[in-house]
Motif scaffolding. Sequence first.
Motif, mmCIF file in Angstrom:
data_model
loop_
_atom_site.group_PDB
_atom_site.id
_atom_site.type_symbol
_atom_site.label_atom_id
_atom_site.label_comp_id
_atom_site.label_asym_id
_atom_site.label_seq_id
_atom_site.Cartn_x
_atom_site.Cartn_y
_atom_site.Cartn_z
ATOM 1 N N GLY A 345 0.874 -1.168 0.000
ATOM 2 C CA GLY A 345 0.000 0.000 0.000
ATOM 3 C C GLY A 345 0.906 1.211 0.000
ATOM 4 N N ALA A 346 0.516 2.276 -0.687
ATOM 5 C CA ALA A 346 1.435 3.405 -0.826
ATOM 6 C C ALA A 346 0.664 4.692 -1.063
ATOM 7 N N MET A 347 1.376 5.818 -0.963
ATOM 8 C CA MET A 347 0.785 7.115 -1.224
ATOM 9 C C MET A 347 0.770 7.402 -2.728
ATOM 10 N N LYS A 348 -0.250 8.106 -3.173
ATOM 11 C CA LYS A 348 -0.415 8.368 -4.605
ATOM 12 C C LYS A 348 0.580 9.399 -5.125
ATOM 13 N N ASP A 349 1.233 10.160 -4.221
ATOM 14 C CA ASP A 349 2.180 11.172 -4.685
ATOM 15 C C ASP A 349 3.598 10.621 -4.850
ATOM 16 N N LYS A 350 3.775 9.328 -4.714
ATOM 17 C CA LYS A 350 5.082 8.695 -4.908
ATOM 18 C C LYS A 350 5.260 8.242 -6.364
ATOM 19 N N ASP A 351 6.504 8.015 -6.739
ATOM 20 C CA ASP A 351 6.803 7.410 -8.043
ATOM 21 C C ASP A 351 6.603 5.905 -7.876
ATOM 22 N N LEU A 352 5.363 5.478 -8.003
ATOM 23 C CA LEU A 352 5.000 4.119 -7.603
ATOM 24 C C LEU A 352 5.664 3.052 -8.469
ATOM 25 N N ALA A 353 5.747 3.293 -9.755
ATOM 26 C CA ALA A 353 6.394 2.291 -10.618
ATOM 27 C C ALA A 353 7.855 2.110 -10.226
ATOM 28 N N ALA A 354 8.527 3.205 -9.852
ATOM 29 C CA ALA A 354 9.932 3.116 -9.441
ATOM 30 C C ALA A 354 10.072 2.478 -8.065
ATOM 31 N N VAL A 355 9.061 2.603 -7.219
ATOM 32 C CA VAL A 355 9.077 1.923 -5.923
ATOM 33 C C VAL A 355 8.914 0.418 -6.119
ATOM 34 N N ILE A 356 8.052 0.030 -7.041
ATOM 35 C CA ILE A 356 7.769 -1.385 -7.285
ATOM 36 C C ILE A 356 8.905 -2.079 -8.025
ATOM 37 N N ALA A 357 9.527 -1.381 -8.953
ATOM 38 C CA ALA A 357 10.477 -2.010 -9.884
ATOM 39 C C ALA A 357 11.579 -2.829 -9.212
ATOM 40 N N PRO A 358 12.237 -2.335 -8.141
ATOM 41 C CA PRO A 358 13.328 -3.137 -7.563
ATOM 42 C C PRO A 358 12.866 -4.463 -6.976
ATOM 43 N N LEU A 359 11.576 -4.559 -6.606
ATOM 44 C CA LEU A 359 11.066 -5.781 -5.986
ATOM 45 C C LEU A 359 10.570 -6.801 -7.002
ATOM 46 N N LEU A 360 10.383 -6.393 -8.247
ATOM 47 C CA LEU A 360 9.794 -7.288 -9.243
ATOM 48 C C LEU A 360 10.545 -8.608 -9.402
ATOM 49 N N PRO A 361 11.884 -8.623 -9.443
ATOM 50 C CA PRO A 361 12.568 -9.911 -9.620
ATOM 51 C C PRO A 361 12.412 -10.862 -8.443
ATOM 52 N N LEU A 362 11.909 -10.359 -7.308
ATOM 53 C CA LEU A 362 11.854 -11.168 -6.088
ATOM 54 C C LEU A 362 10.455 -11.628 -5.720
ATOM 55 N N VAL A 363 9.422 -10.997 -6.241
ATOM 56 C CA VAL A 363 8.053 -11.210 -5.759
ATOM 57 C C VAL A 363 7.270 -12.108 -6.708
ATOM 58 N N ASP A 364 6.639 -13.149 -6.136
ATOM 59 C CA ASP A 364 5.821 -14.079 -6.905
ATOM 60 C C ASP A 364 4.344 -13.715 -6.877
ATOM 61 N N VAL A 365 3.886 -13.129 -5.771
ATOM 62 C CA VAL A 365 2.478 -12.746 -5.632
ATOM 63 C C VAL A 365 2.413 -11.353 -5.015
ATOM 64 N N TRP A 366 1.651 -10.459 -5.648
ATOM 65 C CA TRP A 366 1.459 -9.103 -5.145
ATOM 66 C C TRP A 366 0.077 -8.986 -4.517
ATOM 67 N N HIS A 367 0.037 -8.515 -3.274
ATOM 68 C CA HIS A 367 -1.219 -8.249 -2.578
ATOM 69 C C HIS A 367 -1.334 -6.728 -2.426
ATOM 70 N N LEU A 368 -2.046 -6.102 -3.344
ATOM 71 C CA LEU A 368 -2.235 -4.658 -3.305
ATOM 72 C C LEU A 368 -3.332 -4.319 -2.306
ATOM 73 N N CYS A 369 -3.125 -3.242 -1.529
ATOM 74 C CA CYS A 369 -4.121 -2.922 -0.507
ATOM 75 C C CYS A 369 -4.375 -1.420 -0.447
ATOM 76 N N ALA A 370 -5.612 -1.074 -0.135
ATOM 77 C CA ALA A 370 -5.984 0.314 0.104
ATOM 78 C C ALA A 370 -5.521 0.732 1.493
ATOM 79 N N LEU A 371 -5.377 2.042 1.697
ATOM 80 C CA LEU A 371 -4.939 2.579 2.986
ATOM 81 C C LEU A 371 -5.929 3.638 3.463
ATOM 82 N N PRO A 372 -6.067 3.799 4.789
ATOM 83 C CA PRO A 372 -7.089 4.696 5.334
ATOM 84 C C PRO A 372 -6.655 6.155 5.415
#
Length: 457
Positions: A345-372
């Motif tokens: 879960g993350a803030m919308k004002d972040k560079d989200l694709a760049a936050v996700i990219a380093p983890l892609l080679p390591l992650v088999d299942v992504w659980h995306l979640c909303a935040l309050p």
Amino acid sequence: MTDVSPTATETARAELARWLAHAEGLHPRGIDLTLERVRRVYARLDLAPDVPVVTVAGTNGKGSTCAMLEAILGQAGYRTGVYSSPHLVHFEERCRIDGRPVEAAALLPHFAAVEAAREGDPLTYFEFTTLVILRLLAQAGLDALILEVGLGGRLDAVNVVDTDCAILTSIDLDHCEFLGPDREAIGAEKAPIARPGKPMIVGDPLPPASVLTHAASIGADLWLHGRDFRYAGQQGEGGRWQQWSWSGRSQRHHGLAYPALRGANQLLNAAAVLAALEALRSRLPVSAQAVRTGLALVELPGRFQVVPGEPTLVLDVAHNPHAAATLAQNLDQMAYHPSTHAVLGAMKDKDLAAVIAPLLPLVDVWHLCALPTPRAADLDTLQAALDTARATRAQGRVPGPQQPRVERHAAPREALLAALGQTDPADRIVVFGSFFTVGGVLQNGLPRREAPHLGRA
């Protein structure tokens, strides 16, 4: 008959929640980077400390740096007060005395005092609560005060306090809409926590020129990594440091154990901490044993925190590309795990694709979640960022899972429970992306990890 009356702690937390709601409504904007209002109220409250102050700014590593300073000074026998933000679960975590969060009840009279002193000045939530905690700390009989900057430095509310030693940790891209588009601009915003003639410890091995220029312009006592202090060490299996040594301008430490805080970047943080302690040694002398014990015992939830049990659970508040890259490096150095699930879960004002990219080679299942929080990215935005990162990675032919499964959840805890229902004991779950994400899984205590889909009792 069961007693359902609220406890004193619950009553105090309810009153604290009312004060926090009041603070949220005082200013039309959540962030208003200026010091005029908060300086006026700070002066009315007469909060200037009479003990050594260390102020810590930077993009990543601030919380770890504060925690290591706190642990070492505590082992040396000093009473420490720490202001750090944001919190994971309870607001009280933002203020620690002698290593422990204060009670909600201890904060309440200081809210009333700040409310009286502001005399109509429309403080932001962060400004109001910063003054509350500074007032509490001013009356706590401390030997040292450690302040973590919230955003930037030059116009952050913490900067109303004149520091005796400034520490700049890593400087990278984050909060660019407020701080500027590149490292030079961001460095120029963070460097003004320093004061003329006082030590300015720069832990970033490649600091922006703007930091050096500012230090020279005010006559700060500049300590640079690689020039005024440095570290060296031996790495064992998996690239983990086994022992390390540190040298400063006149002090040396040899045969140090790796800090209890995990992660590839912690030696950079620890090196800056030891430089600050050397710079302040005339006012806060610290023994070599206090350094060793403090680094061995330091704790800070949510910073590459590996929770004991099966499957392996890693909690990390990494929320920008630099921190995510460090998280990926740390995960890659862990023991082998057949499968990795990520709760994001993350803030919308972040560079989200760049936050996700380093983890892609390591992650088999992504659980995306909303935040309050209104600042949070919704599930469609997270999905779009994940798709963008995957498309970019596919073009670069980066190894790793090519078609990871993606699930969507209403909250972090729901996402964690789903991951637990799908993982085997040897697998790994990493929760990251925001303080809200890690705090969300910790809110009511971590769930039991017993791989229920395997039918274990």
